[in-house]
Design an enzyme around this catalytic site. Structure first.
Site, PDB file in Angstrom:
ATOM      1  N   HIS B 217       0.901  -1.168  -0.112  1.00  0.00           N
ATOM      2  CA  HIS B 217       0.043   0.057  -0.016  1.00  0.00           C
ATOM      3  C   HIS B 217       0.870   1.154   0.033  1.00  0.00           C
ATOM      4  O   HIS B 217       0.580   2.327   0.496  1.00  0.00           O
ATOM      5  CB  HIS B 217      -0.810  -0.086   1.314  1.00  0.00           C
ATOM      6  CG  HIS B 217      -1.586  -1.282   1.505  1.00  0.00           C
ATOM      7  ND1 HIS B 217      -0.850  -2.233   2.498  1.00  0.00           N
ATOM      8  CD2 HIS B 217      -2.500  -1.934   1.110  1.00  0.00           C
ATOM      9  CE1 HIS B 217      -1.960  -3.188   2.603  1.00  0.00           C
ATOM     10  NE2 HIS B 217      -2.713  -3.099   1.730  1.00  0.00           N
ATOM     11  N   ASP B 392      -1.561   4.542   3.872  1.00  0.00           N
ATOM     12  CA  ASP B 392      -1.920   4.012   2.431  1.00  0.00           C
ATOM     13  C   ASP B 392      -2.984   4.967   1.913  1.00  0.00           C
ATOM     14  O   ASP B 392      -3.629   4.479   0.905  1.00  0.00           O
ATOM     15  CB  ASP B 392      -2.461   2.713   2.794  1.00  0.00           C
ATOM     16  CG  ASP B 392      -3.608   2.417   3.813  1.00  0.00           C
ATOM     17  OD1 ASP B 392      -3.869   3.507   4.187  1.00  0.00           O
ATOM     18  OD2 ASP B 392      -3.886   1.404   4.233  1.00  0.00           O
ATOM     19  N   HIS B 395      -7.255   6.950   4.684  1.00  0.00           N
ATOM     20  CA  HIS B 395      -7.918   7.724   6.108  1.00  0.00           C
ATOM     21  C   HIS B 395      -8.890   8.319   5.817  1.00  0.00           C
ATOM     22  O   HIS B 395     -10.188   8.317   6.577  1.00  0.00           O
ATOM     23  CB  HIS B 395      -6.848   8.348   6.727  1.00  0.00           C
ATOM     24  CG  HIS B 395      -7.375   8.740   8.135  1.00  0.00           C
ATOM     25  ND1 HIS B 395      -7.653   7.980   9.104  1.00  0.00           N
ATOM     26  CD2 HIS B 395      -7.614  10.011   8.497  1.00  0.00           C
ATOM     27  CE1 HIS B 395      -7.974   8.544  10.115  1.00  0.00           C
ATOM     28  NE2 HIS B 395      -8.060   9.870  10.044  1.00  0.00           N
TER      29      HIS B 395
END
Lengths: 572, 572
Positions: B217, B392, B395
Site C-alpha cells: 500500500h 495508504d 484515512h
C-alpha cells in the site's frame, strides 16, 4: 512501462526461457517456442499458435492438454519468422497435420502462410487459422480484414478441444473456422504500453478519455470519448457485439472479459457485474464466462469484451477440459514429467563457391549490407518513432535486427566463397529469420529474388543489378499484395526501380543511376505522408494513419541512399 | 490508475458481486464475502481469509477446494469490519472451528481479532493467523511486527491443504504457523497505484529508480536505488531472503515470483530465468514454483519474491491439489453447482427507551455526530492526501464512511427513543462496521465506551462527559496499544481528555472546557509532524513517515473542533 529486462532485444527470448523453466512440468522448450511436455497421441492434429511476444498468456500460456500443442514466440509485437514457425511446427508435429493459429496481422499472415507452404512442401499437411474477431478494425462485410484480438482465446480453445477429441484435420478446421466466424470482440484503451527499452509509450490516450476500438498494439481506433462510469462502459463494450448476433441464434454464448495489462481484476469484476445484467436483458445465456487477463498488451490500460455465439459443437468444445499454464477448465489429469528435448541444431545450407568475379562482387555486396546495417542501427529509434505514429512502433527494431543478421550472413557467405547472388540470397534469409514481422518477410524475399537475378557466375552488370531490383519489387508485391499508393515500402521501391531500370538501360553507370533512383525514392517516401492509405499494412482505413509518413518507405529510401553513397568508384 | 468504477465507495462491493457472478460455479456470495459453492465436509476446519480489496487474487480468488473455505472483502486497502468478518465466518463454519487468516496490518489485526473473540463468545473455536513474511518491514528478531505480503499465498495454501486433509484445528494451526515462520518475501516498486476516484497516485517512485522493500500500500521501504537490469534485480530480490535461510535446512523451497499489477508476465518470466540460476547456485531445490499475479496492489508497478523453506509436511501441503478461481494445482474434481445461499438479514438490536432527559441529550448527540459527518465528508480528500504521505491514503475515505454510518445509526436510535448513551454506542457500532480499517475499529470502541459512561438515565453532566472521554481514550489504548508519541490519534486524544477533565473538574461549563481541549488537541495533532514515529500504525521505523503529520490525529482534532463549535449554548 516495461521495467524488467536486460538487453531489450533479448526480452522475448529470455521471457520464453523463464516461462519454460517456471512451467517445466507442463511444457518443453524448443527453439523460439514451447511444446507440450506430454505430447498428444501419434496422429493427433496439432494446433500451433503464436505471434509476437508481449501478449501473455497469449500464446505460450495456452500450451497444454485440451488447448494448443505448441506455441511460437516472436519478438515483442513482431511476428515470428517463417523459419521459427516452421521449426516449432516440425517439433510439435504428430503425423496428423498442423493448424497454424494466429491473429490476423500482416506480418503473421505472411510468415505463418510461408511456414505452412514450407511444411506442405515437406509433406506435412498444414493449414492456417487467422483469427479475425475485432469488430472495430473493419466492417462486418469485410470480415477477412479484421484484426485478431482476445478472440484468440475461444477460437484456439475450441480448435484445441476439437483436436483433442480426435477429429481429423479437415474436421478440426471446419469447427475452428466456424468458431472464428462466430466470435466478435470490441476493446477500449485508457493508456498505452511502452516497449522494453523505449522511453515513451507506443501511443497515448488523452487523460480523462478512452480510445474506442484501439488495437492491441495501438492500431487506430474508431473514436475517442470522455471517460465514463463502469455501467456505461459495459454498455459501450457490448453494443457493437450485439449488432453482430447471427440471425436466429438461440442465445448461448461464451463471453470473455479481457484485461490488457494495467486494467486490473477488480475493475474487470465491476464491469462484469454490469455486463451480467445487460447480457441477460439481451436474451443471451452465458456459458462458463472468463474474466481476467488472456491476451494482454504489455502494460497497456484497457480491456475488451469477446462473445462467441455457440452452437452445439462449439459449446461442447468450449466447455471441454483444458490444462495449460495460464488456462484451466474442468478436470484434467496432470501430464507426466518428461525429459527436456534437446535443442535442434539450426540446419546450415551448404554453400557452392562462386566464380572469382562473382566472389569479388559478393565481397562488395557484403560490405554494402554492412553499411546499411550500421545506418539502420543508428536510425532505429527514429524509425520506431515514425512507425509509432500510425503503427506498432517496432519497425526500427525489426530493421536493425534484420539488417544486422543479413550483414552477418553475408560475411559468412563471403568467407565460404559464395558468389554475389548467394551472398545476397543468404543475407535475405538471415534478415527474414531474425527480423520477424511484415518488413522482415518482405525484405527477405526481396533480397533472395535480387540475389537469384545476380547469380554466382558472372560479374553483375549495371543492367543485371537493375533487373535484380525489378525482381525484388515483384517478389514483394506478390507476397505482400500492396500496390503503389497503399502507403507501404512499395511506394518508395517502385519509383527507385523505375529510375534504376530507365537510367541503366540508357547506359548510365550504376553509381549515377543508383543515386538518381535513391533521390526519387526519398521524395516518394516523404510523399507517403500525403497519401490516403488504402492497405496500410492490412489495417482498415483509419484517420490516425493519415498524414504520417510510412516507416517502411522511409527506411527503404534510407537504405537506397546508404548504398548509393557507398558504391565503390569502380562499380559497374 | 484505476479507471473502471462507478461511485468509488461502491468499488469493492461491486467487484465482489462481479467476482461471484463470474465464478458462480465455484463460489457463493454472502454479505461482504464469498464461500465455496460446494462446502467442505461437516466438522472440517474452515479457513477464512481476507483483508482490504485491491489485491486480487488475494483474497477472493483463493476460495476453493484445497485452499480457503471463504473470503471476506473489505473496502479498497481497508480491513473489513469486525461485523463483516464475523458474518462471513458464521456462514462458512462447518462445526470444526475457524481459522481467520490475514496479512499483518493493524486494522486487520484489530478487526479479525475482535471477530475471533466474538465467535469464541458464541461457542465457535476461532483462531487467528497473521501472515508476517515481509523482511523489509522489520528485523528478523521482530518477526511479529512484519507485514504480510505475497507470503499470503503459500501460507494460506498450506493451511488450506492441511484443513482439507482433515487435520483438527490445533493441528492445522501448528502447520499454518510453521508455514508462516518458514516464509519470507522481499519486494520492489517501480511506481504507485491510484485508488478508485483519486486523481493522484498513493505514492510515486522517482523515474529511473526502484523502491526497495516498499509495502503493497506504499508503506515505507528501506531505500531507493537506480533502476537495474533484470539479472541484477533478481539478485537484489533474492539476497535478503537467503539471509533468512534456517540453519541446517535441506534446501527444498516453494518459490513465488509475484507481480503487483503493472509489472507483466513476460517481465516476470525474464526475472525467473535469472532466478532459476541463482536459486540453484544457492543450493536450493525449487518445488512447483509460481510465477504470476497472486497478491496485487491495484495497478502498482513492482514485484516481490517469496520463499517458503519446506519440510516434509509443508512440501506435502504445498504440492496438494487445489481448485480456486485464481489458483489451481493438480487434479481436483470440479465442485457440483449448488443454489445461491440467501443473504442473511443483519441482526437488529432491540433498543430500550431512555428517560426523557437522556432522550433530549441523545438528540443533541445525534446532531453533533451529523455535524462531524458533514465536516469529514468535506475533508475526505485532504485527509487522504495527508495519510498518503506516510500511509495508504485511505484515512479520509474511512473517516467519511464511518462518520456517515455513525450519524445514520444515531438518527435511527433517536427515532427509536434511545437515551444519549445508546445513541453514542450505536453510532460507534455503525462507524466500526462501515469504516473498516484501523481507525474504524478504534472510533467504534471509543464511542461505545463513551456512550456507556453517559448511560440512558440522567442528563449528562459536564463531568460525566469528561469521564466518557477518559473511557474512550482508555478503550483506544487498550485495543490499539499505542502510547502518546507513537504518532497516532492518541497523540491528539490524550491532551484533549487531559484538558477536558481538568477544566470540567475546576467547574468550567462544558462548552468552555471543550473549546480549550480542542485547541490543545489541534496543537498536538500539528506537532505529530515533528515526532519520531515509534508505532506508526504497526509499521516499522521508516524515514518516510518522519516529518508528516499523522492523519488520525489531524482528523480527531478536527472532530473535536467541529463538536466544540456546534455545542448548544445550554449545554451542561
Amino acid at each position: 512501462m516495461t521495467k524488467v529486462f536486460d538487453r531489450p532485444e533479448q526480452f522475448a527470448e529470455t521471457a520464453l526461457k523463464g516461462f519454460c523453466a517456471a512451467n517445466a512440468d507442463r511444457v518443453t522448450m524448443v527453439p523460439h517456442g514451447a511444446v507440450r511436455a506430454a505430447p498428444g497421441a501419434r496422429g493427433k492434429v496439432v494446433l500451433l499458435v503464436g505471434g509476437g511476444s508481449g501478449h501473455y498468456p497469449a500464446f505460450l500460456g495456452y500450451v497444454g492438454t485440451g488447448f494448443a500443442d505448441a506455441a511460437v514466440a516472436g519478438d515483442v509485437f513482431a511476428s515470428p519468422s517463417t523459419a521459427w514457425i516452421h521449426g516449432v511446427a516440425k517439433a510439435a508435429h504428430r503425423g496428423g497435420g498442423v493448424i497454424l493459429g494466429f491473429g490476423n496481422y500482416a506480418g503473421d499472415v505472411l510468415n505463418f502462410g510461408s511456414a505452412a507452404e514450407r511444411l506442405r512442401a515437406e509433406g506435412i499437411d498444414a493449414r492456417i487459422l487467422a483469427v479475425t474477431d475485432d469488430v472495430a478494425s473493419a466492417r462486418a462485410d469485410e470480415r477477412a480484414k479484421r484484426r485478431g484480438v482476445a478472440g484468440d482465446l475461444p477460437v484456439f480453445k475450441i480448435a484445441g478441444a476439437a483436436a483433442e477429441a480426435g477429429l481429423d484435420l479437415d474436421a478440426v478446421m471446419t469447427v475452428a473456422e466456424r468458431a472464428n466466424r462466430a466470435t466478435v470482440s470490441f476493446g477500449v484503451a485508457f493508456d498505452g504500453c511502452t516497449l522494453p527499452g523505449q522511453r515513451s509509450p507506443l501511443f497515448t490516450v488523452d487523460a480523462g478519455h478512452v480510445g474506442m476500438g484501439l488495437g492491441i498494439h495501438g492500431e487506430p481506433g474508431i473514436s475517442t470519448q470522455a471517460i465514463m462510469p463502469a455501467a456505461d462502459l459495459a454498455r459501450t463494450l457490448l453494443e457493437p457485439l450485439l449488432a453482430e448476433r447471427p440471425a436466429d441464434h438461440d442465445g448461448r454464448v461464451a463471453v470473455i472479459l479481457n484485461g490488457l495489462g494495467r486494467t486490473k481484476y477488480e475493475e474487470l469484476f465491476v464491469l462484469w457485474h454490469h455486463l451480467t445484467d445487460l447480457l441477460e436483458e439481451a436474451g443471451l445465456r452465458v456459458i462458463e464466462p472468463e474474466v481476467g487477463e488472456f491476451v494482454t498488451s504489455l502494460d497497456m490500460a484497457g480491456c475488451s469484451l469477446t462473445i462467441t455465439f455457440l452452437d452445439d459443437d462449439l459449446e461442447e468444445y468450449w466447455r471441454a477440459p483444458a490444462d495449460a499454464p495460464a488456462f484451466r477448465k474442468g478436470s484434467v489429469a496432470p501430464p507426466p514429467l518428461i525429459e527436456m528435448m534437446e535443442e535442434q541444431a539450426d540446419a546450415v545450407a551448404e554453400i557452392v563457391a562462386g566464380t572469382p568475379e562473382s566472389q569479388e562482387a559478393g565481397r562488395c555486396v557484403a560490405q554494402l549490407i554492412g553499411h546499411v546495417a550500421r545506418a539502420l542501427a543508428d536510425a532505429e529509434e527514429e524509425l520506431g518513432r515514425i512507425d509509432a505514429q500510425a503503427g506498432d512502433g517496432d519497425h526500427g527494431q525489426g530493421m536493425a535486427r534484420g539488417s544486422a543478421a543479413a550483414a552477418e550472413a553475408a560475411e559468412k557467405a563471403v568467407t565460404a566463397g559464395a558468389g554475389a547472388g548467394t551472398v545476397l540470397s543468404l543475407a535475405g534469409d538471415g534478415w527474414a529469420d531474425r527480423a520477424g514481422g511484415t518488413s522482415g518477410a518482405l525484405w527477405g524475399v526481396a533480397l533472395r529474388a535480387w540475389g537469384q537475378a545476380l547469380g554466382d557466375e558472372r560479374k553483375p552488370s549495371a543492367e543485371t543489378v537493375a533487373q535484380g531490383a525489378q525482381a525484388a519489387l515483384e517478389a514483394i508485391v506478390q507476397l505482400g499484395g500492396a500496390k503503389v499508393g497503399d502507403k507501404t515500402l512499395v511506394d518508395a521501391l517502385a519509383p527507385f526501380v523505375e529510375v534504376l531500370v530507365e537510367r541503366t538501360s540508357a547506359g548510365d553507370a550504376l553509381g549515377v543511376a543508383w543515386s538518381a533512383a535513391a533521390v526519387r525514392s526519398t521524395a516518394a517516401a516523404d510523399a507517403t505522408a500525403q497519401l490516403t492509405p488504402r492497405l496500410g499494412r492490412a489495417r482498415p482505413l483509419a484517420e490516425r494513419s493519415l498524414g504520417h509518413p510510412d516507416a517502411g518507405a522511409v527506411s527503404l529510401a534510407m537504405c537506397a541512399r546508404v548504398v548509393g553513397a557507398n558504391l565503390p568508384e569502380n562499380a559497374v
